[in-house]
Enzyme design. Structure first.
Site, PDB file in Angstrom:
ATOM      1  N   HIS A 139       0.836  -1.207   0.000  1.00  0.00           N
ATOM      2  CA  HIS A 139       0.000   0.000   0.000  1.00  0.00           C
ATOM      3  C   HIS A 139       0.872   1.260   0.000  1.00  0.00           C
ATOM      4  CE1 HIS A 139      -3.228   2.806   0.867  1.00  0.00           C
ATOM      5  NE2 HIS A 139      -2.575   3.230   1.940  1.00  0.00           N
ATOM      6  N   GLN A 245      -7.646  15.030   1.191  1.00  0.00           N
ATOM      7  CA  GLN A 245      -6.349  14.566   1.699  1.00  0.00           C
ATOM      8  C   GLN A 245      -5.181  15.184   0.928  1.00  0.00           C
ATOM      9  OE1 GLN A 245      -6.137  10.276   1.668  1.00  0.00           O
ATOM     10  NE2 GLN A 245      -4.158  10.180   2.700  1.00  0.00           N
TER      11      GLN A 245
END
Ligand code: CA
Length: 422
Positions: A139, A245
């Site tokens: 990830h 974000q």
């Protein structure tokens, strides 16, 4: 061996094949019913819920000497405070009560057994502090590639189990819908930010562990003791707004892109129940500092999947991953979290970070699965998803399976409602 984990044991309660809740699981939760709305503790077996407060009233738990208030309780925190040894005794006792040989308990079961579909399962833990890690190499590398193609993995990543302090107030139980968040974002190519509902709403497939034993401030939890401080695990969806974000995360990291909602499964599966599913984690190179070095197997083989269902009922299983892919394990996370003397409290929650595997179908977020929207996913009716739409329901599932025993976590379900724009 932990008695409640005996793989030969069978229950008088019917447990359909493929159930997450055989007699070897006995997770803990909190529930209420229409006829009795006061919350109380429960365990799960098959498709039923067992009322622990009633078992205690019936003197079936008497000699364990657990205070009545522990079972007649809104949260599991007081149960966890009894310590692992006492909770182990309780799980062993529950196994005896539900064992196929216990005809007496079966005759009395109408007092304490409820169909799971008829009860309301509540947020099981009062979360004081919440930390989210970033512990999947795949990830971190995938996200890094999108943000920094020449330098995907930051130099600290293989030395530090990176994490940030999140917000506990918006962690909600499975089944709780939430509205699409609004915020500031910088559209691609624009010079000025805009304000509005997020266009890039995402899930993050994670597990979270619950701290069941505190450490005093100034006294780190040593890695060899770390698992004594971990009560159990839940499924965890760390909902994320990627455009918010992207605009806010420098210099101090995630903030409003994360703190609007996180969804947990209603059952806390004890670390005890997961014992048979230990596996070795990935090799760690470079060798971590001594306070992060461990012996034995500290990873767990937990299959995970994510399903999206649209308002009209179109579905797709978009990810199949596994908790064992995590580079940093829970013991390392907890040892690192406290190495500076930070004190953890009972009920603190630590998210694993998004759990992505090596293959593209095992990525744990839409950001990775659709590679930032460039490769949309098709649902069963042919409609496409780059990120999560209004009306979509995202369900996380998790389970371990070995030698015919399946220990599952149930589901973490969250539905996205349209933004409140006035
Ligand atoms: Ca996360």
């Amino acid at each position: 061996m932990i008695k409640a984990n005996d793989p030969t044991r069978r229950s008088w309660v019917e447990v359909p094949s493929g159930s997450d809740f055989p007699i070897q699981n006995l997770p803990f939760g909190v529930f209420r019913t229409k006829s009795n709305p006061s919350p109380r503790l429960c365990t799960a077996i098959g498709e039923s819920v067992v009322d622990l407060a009633v078992l205690n009233y019936m003197d079936l738990l008497d000699d364990l000497e657990i205070d009545h208030e522990v079972f007649n309780n809104r949260y599991l925190n007081d149960l966890m405070a009894l310590g692992k040894a006492k909770v182990r005794e309780l799980r062993d006792r529950l196994a005896e009560i539900l064992d196929a040989v216990n005809d007496e308990a079966k005759q009395l079961s109408w007092h304490f057994l409820h169909p799971m579909e008829k009860v309301e399962l509540l947020m099981p833990v009062q979360v004081g502090d919440y930390t989210d890690f970033y512990s999947s190499l795949e990830h971190a590398t995938n996200i890094g590639k999108m943000l920094r193609p020449d330098n995907p993995l930051l130099p600290n990543w293989k030395h530090i189990p990176v994490g940030y302090h999140g917000r506990a107030s918006s962690i909600v139980a499975s089944g709780t819908p939430f509205v699409r968040p609004q915020g500031q974002m910088l559209p691609p190519g624009a010079e000025q930010p805009i304000f509005g509902p997020t266009k890039l709403l995402d899930f993050e497939l994670e597990m979270a562990f619950v701290v069941g034993k505190a450490n005093p401030m100034g006294k780190p939890i040593r890695i060899e003791n770390a698992e004594n401080h971990i009560f159990g695990l839940m499924l965890f969806n760390d909902w994320s707004a990627r455009d918010i974000q992207g605009w806010e995360y420098q210099p101090l990291g995630p903030f409003l892109a994360k703190n609007f909602a996180s969804t947990v499964s209603p059952w806390v599966v004890t670390l005890d129940a997961l014992e048979p599913f230990r596996v070795a984690g990935p090799a760690q190179d470079p060798k971590p500092f001594p306070y992060l070095q461990f012996e034995g197997e500290k990873s767990f083989d937990i299959d995970l999947e994510v399903e999206i269902e649209s308002e009209s009922g179109a579905k797709a299983t978009v990810s199949r991953s596994n908790f064992k892919y995590m580079y940093w394990n829970m013991a390392q996370q907890l040892a690192h979290h406290t190495v500076n003397g930070c004190n953890m409290n009972i009920g603190d929650l630590c998210g694993s970070g998004t759990i992505s595997g090596l293959t593209t179908d095992s990525y744990g977020s839409m950001m990775e699965l659709t590679w930032r929207g460039s490769q949309p996913i098709k649902l069963s009716d042919g409609s496409e998803r780059k990120f999560i739409n209004d009306g979509d329901t995202v369900t996380l599932r998790g389970w371990c399976e070995r030698n015919g025993i399946r220990i599952g976590f149930g589901e973490a379900v969250g539905k996205v409602l349209p933004a409140l724009t006035d």
